[in-house]
Design an enzyme around this catalytic site. Structure first.
Site, PDB file in Angstrom:
ATOM      1  N   THR A 293      38.108  38.409  38.749  1.00  9.45           N
ATOM      2  CA  THR A 293      38.689  37.219  39.365  1.00  9.45           C
ATOM      3  C   THR A 293      39.188  37.540  40.764  1.00  9.45           C
ATOM      4  OG1 THR A 293      41.024  37.521  38.793  1.00  9.45           O
ATOM      5  CG2 THR A 293      39.590  36.633  37.085  1.00  9.45           C
ATOM      6  N   ASP A 294      39.544  36.529  41.495  1.00  8.50           N
ATOM      7  CA  ASP A 294      40.322  36.704  42.716  1.00  8.50           C
ATOM      8  C   ASP A 294      41.802  36.640  42.315  1.00  8.50           C
ATOM      9  OD1 ASP A 294      41.058  36.997  45.375  1.00  8.50           O
ATOM     10  OD2 ASP A 294      39.580  35.564  46.094  1.00  8.50           O
ATOM     11  N   TRP A 295      42.666  36.762  43.290  1.00  8.90           N
ATOM     12  CA  TRP A 295      44.111  36.923  43.107  1.00  8.90           C
ATOM     13  C   TRP A 295      44.719  35.782  42.279  1.00  8.90           C
ATOM     14  CZ3 TRP A 295      47.056  41.033  44.878  1.00  8.90           C
ATOM     15  CH2 TRP A 295      48.456  40.864  44.931  1.00  8.90           C
ATOM     16  N   ALA A 296      45.205  36.105  41.096  1.00  4.92           N
ATOM     17  CA  ALA A 296      45.966  35.182  40.229  1.00  4.92           C
ATOM     18  C   ALA A 296      45.183  33.944  39.820  1.00  4.92           C
ATOM     19  CB  ALA A 296      47.261  34.761  40.925  1.00  4.92           C
ATOM     20  N   ASP A 297      43.853  34.028  39.811  1.00  5.92           N
ATOM     21  CA  ASP A 297      43.097  32.796  39.628  1.00  5.92           C
ATOM     22  C   ASP A 297      42.945  32.337  38.192  1.00  5.92           C
ATOM     23  OD1 ASP A 297      42.636  31.658  42.099  1.00  5.92           O
ATOM     24  OD2 ASP A 297      41.017  33.029  42.575  1.00  5.92           O
TER      25      ASP A 297
END
Length: 769
Positions: free
Chosen positions: A310-314
């Site tokens: 994932t990307d950041w906190a997604d």
């Protein structure tokens, strides 16, 4: 006989390598399956979790760490021991660290993971190494990707990626979240400069070159000078309706496959090991919860066998921002079932880990889905050689930050910087010309590099880059301090948002211009990326525009130097300038390269990797439909459409001239399945040696399913020609270059007429099925 022996040796060596690779692959598979069988559900979930470094650093909370950085033994034990976290990312306190510190910190993480956990699985550490070893002090910073797109030189992109991989490994980091393969279609977008450009073919070629540099031509990432890449951001991340980061996109199936997919497809075919997912929403569905994109398309159709992160906190954003999940736990279920293998959490890992264990126990996520994810994660760890060599020591990398690496950065900047206007041949300037250097970008290493440089937004660059030359310092070195006057005129506010500016000695700048022979006006943007870089006005700022207009009133010739991550509109004062040089974000040696171009030591050869708009409501890519260029209609109604950008994709001048002639096709009648051979003669008709990018475009004149694009780039090659020299450049077009995607996403090849264009030359051929 000798040639035969050499050939035999070469093939014997190749088969030996392939046999060893196959043997290792089988060995890895057996060891991976054995590990998975031993793992508890909680251990599997831990492998799928990734936390940011501050979480395990000593500090007041999870969001910051004390300086100097030290790991918190209690937090390390909880995260890596109790929760079995398998990956850590990022730097601490948003600040670059010395390579020695990186070695110390990551070695501690690895020592704990290997020696103090039940199964001894090494950690995999990842960092956004965007244009060099981003978060390592002393590393070589290259031009950002948009500048690499302007250089149009795959060999330089590959070399830059290889050096970045070397210096990343010197930092004891094996995984880089790069390259970006999104299309730079929208000049409003805050991450446009992280792309190679607006064209799918350009992004495909340079993306593959970057992968071959990062991972090696053989993708042998156990090589201690190579890293695992992470392609970003699958899929269509830059194509937002609003032009703002992480906002919705609407992309029909034909556009998705025609424009956004090709670079990722090429990169996957090139062997890329990992991929990061688009943080946004496509057609109403967050990509992190989109089974059709992540599993059906990526894993099944494209056959991607690597790790999906994932990307950041997604994952938590599915609940908190996108509201497709009523709880964090439901968000985890949606993402993992959609095809996510590793969650970049980054802070509150307990929510993800506890929630996913519960979901498996409740039967809402199958344990086989966890096995698939862990299998992909362990495969990357094995292929990186982390089980045998969990650390790489900076002492084994003598070329880190070397003069050789710096020279490569300079060469890339020199080939990227683009001359867009040169009225009356004002450039190059003679050394000793009395110049006024003015503008907010004139004396800033921060703006030369852009974001992702020593810190996320690039604001800490001055702390790490003082030894390099700003534009002003490079001009002084080239032209002499006694011939170079500097007044800022307009400045970026310290500590403010990227768009906050103030006048600084504004009137003095206008007064000093009267004493100069030439004004070097350095305008553009301060650094930004992601949401902090969203904008509401594409025009260059009011203060900078006013400065340009007032300087022009002095009657002195103005050379506009643009140092920006996206094309900010300059039509309010463009006509008042004599020359325009686009520097993009050229890195630590961009000032030197720019000064060498301004004073003629280097002949510019960059070409625009995007369309430079003239007005805010005319942000049309070169890839567009014929209706964007309608001529005046007959009769009472006028449906005229004006495609009139400030500068066009592929524009870029030289200090010499080139003549194109003798465009030839292998045949004017092509049958299905056949290739078309294209050749053209290019001659340097000027007075000095120069580099030229030869670009081949095609146009499908008529199509039955969807209206065709006006033209598309299909091939390019950068060549060097001495004064008076000619070269024949050859290209091969294949049937895929003549096909397009229909409304249902099906690839279509139709009989019909096609046009080939190189420079101002055109030729046509007919395809029969």
């Amino acid at each position: 006989m000798k040639l035969k022996n050499i050939t035999t040796v070469v093939f014997a060596g190749l088969f030996g390598f392939l046999a060893l690779a196959q043997e290792n692959s089988v060995k890895y598979e057996q060891e991976i399956e054995a590990l998975i069988k031993k793992m508890t559900v909680k251990e599997k979930v831990g492998q799928m979790a990734q936390i940011t470094l501050d979480v395990i650093g000593k500090g007041n909370d999870r969001y910051t760490s004390f300086e100097p950085l030290q790991l918190d033994e209690k937090e390390v034990k909880k995260a890596l021991g109790d929760y079995h976290i398998g990956s850590v990312l990022n730097t601490a306190n948003n600040r670059a660290l010395p390579k020695e510190k990186w070695y110390e910190i990551i070695k501690e993480i690895q020592d704990f993971s290997i020696n103090k956990t039940r199964l001894g699985i090494p950690n995999i550490y990842g960092v956004d190494e965007i244009h060099g070893a981003t978060y390592t002090a002393g590393a070589t910073m290259f031009p950002q990707q948009i500048a690499q797109g302007a250089a149009r030189n795959p060999a330089l992109t590959k070399q830059g990626a290889a050096i970045t991989a070397y210096e990343t490994r010197a930092s004891n980091i094996p995984w880089s979240f790069s390259p970006v393969l999104d299309l730079a279609l929208d000049p409003r977008f805050s991450r446009m400069w992280e792309s190679f450009g607006e064209d799918p073919y350009l992004c495909s070629v340079l993306g593959v070159a970057a992968i071959n540099g990062y991972e090696g031509d053989d993708n042998n990432i156990s090589n201690p000078t190579k890293v695992a890449v992470s392609l970003k951001h699958f899929l269509g991340y830059h194509a937002t309706i609003s032009g703002k980061d992480r906002t919705p996109s609407y992309i029909p199936e034909d556009a998705l496959r025609e424009y956004h997919l090709p670079a990722f497809e090429a990169a996957i075919a090139a062997g890329a090991h990992t991929i990061m997912i688009n943080s946004g929403i496509i057609n109403g569905v967050p990509v992190h919860a989109n089974y059709e994109l992540l599993t059906t398309l990526l894993k099944k159709e494209l056959g991607f066998k690597g790790l999906v992160v994932t990307d950041w906190a997604d994952i938590e954003n599915l609940h908190r921002r996108d509201r497709v999940a009523a709880t964090d736990k439901e968000a985890i279920m949606l993402a993992i079932n959609a095809g996510i293998d590793m969650s970049m959490i980054p802070y509150n890992y307990e929510v993800f880990c506890d929630g996913l264990v519960e979901l498996v126990n409740e039967g809402k996520v199958k344990e086989s889905r966890l096995d698939d994810a862990v299998r992909r994660i362990l495969k990357v760890k094995y292929e990186l050689g982390l089980f045998e060599t969990p650390n790489t020591n900076y002492k084994d990398y003598p070329e880190f930050g070397s003069k050789t690496h710096e020279k490569a950065s300079y060469e890339m900047a020199a080939e990227a910087i683009t001359l867009l206007k040169n009225d009356s041949g004002i450039l190059p300037l003679k050394k000793g010309t009395k110049v006024l250097v003015v503008g907010p970008n004139a004396n800033s290493m921060r703006t030369l590099n852009g974001a992702w440089t020593y810190s996320w937004q690039g604001e800490k660059t001055p702390e790490f880059a003082a030894q390099y030359n700003t534009i002003l310092e490079a001009v002084q070195n080239e032209n002499g301090k006694e011939n170079t006057t500097f007044v800022e005129g307009v400045a970026y506010k310290d500590g403010g948002s990227y768009y906050e500016e103030e006048k600084k000695d504004f009137d003095k700048a206008i007064e000093e211009a009267k004493n100069a022979e030439v004004i070097l006006l350095c305008l553009g943007e301060n650094t930004y990326t992601e949401k902090p870089g969203d904008l509401n006005d594409l025009y260059l700022s009011d203060y900078q525009t006013e400065l340009a207009l007032e300087l022009a009133k002095t009657g002195k010739p103005v050379v506009l130097i643009l140092n920006e991550g996206r094309p900010r509109i300059i039509s309010k004062f463009e006509r008042e300038t004599k020359a325009i040089v686009q520097a993009y974000l050229p890195g630590n040696f961009g000032g030197d390269a720019l000064a060498d171009i301004i004073f003629g030591d280097v002949n510019p050869s960059g070409k625009l990797p995007y369309t430079y708009p003239r007005y805010p409501n005319a942000t049309i890519s070169y890839i567009h439909k014929p209706s964007e260029e309608q001529k005046k209609a007959e009769g009472v109604y006028n449906y005229e459409a004006d495609y009139n950008p400030q500068f066009r994709f592929g524009d870029g001048l030289s200090y010499t001239t080139f003549e194109f002639s003798a465009l030839k096709l292998s045949s004017k009648n092509i049958k299905k399945g056949e290739n078309v051979e294209v050749s053209v003669v290019v001659k340097n008709t000027g007075e000095r040696e120069g580099k030229e990018v030869v670009e081949l475009y095609t146009s499908d004149l008529y199509a039955s399913s969807v209206t065709p694009d006006v033209k598309r780039l299909r091939r390019f090659q950068k060549i060097t020609l001495k004064r008076g020299e000619s070269k024949t450049v050859k290209f091969t077009l294949n049937p895929k270059d003549m096909s397009y995607f229909g409304r249902e996403g099906n690839e279509i090849l139709e009989a019909g007429e096609f046009e080939v264009m190189i420079d101002n030359l055109t030729s046509k051929f007919k395809l029969t099925l």
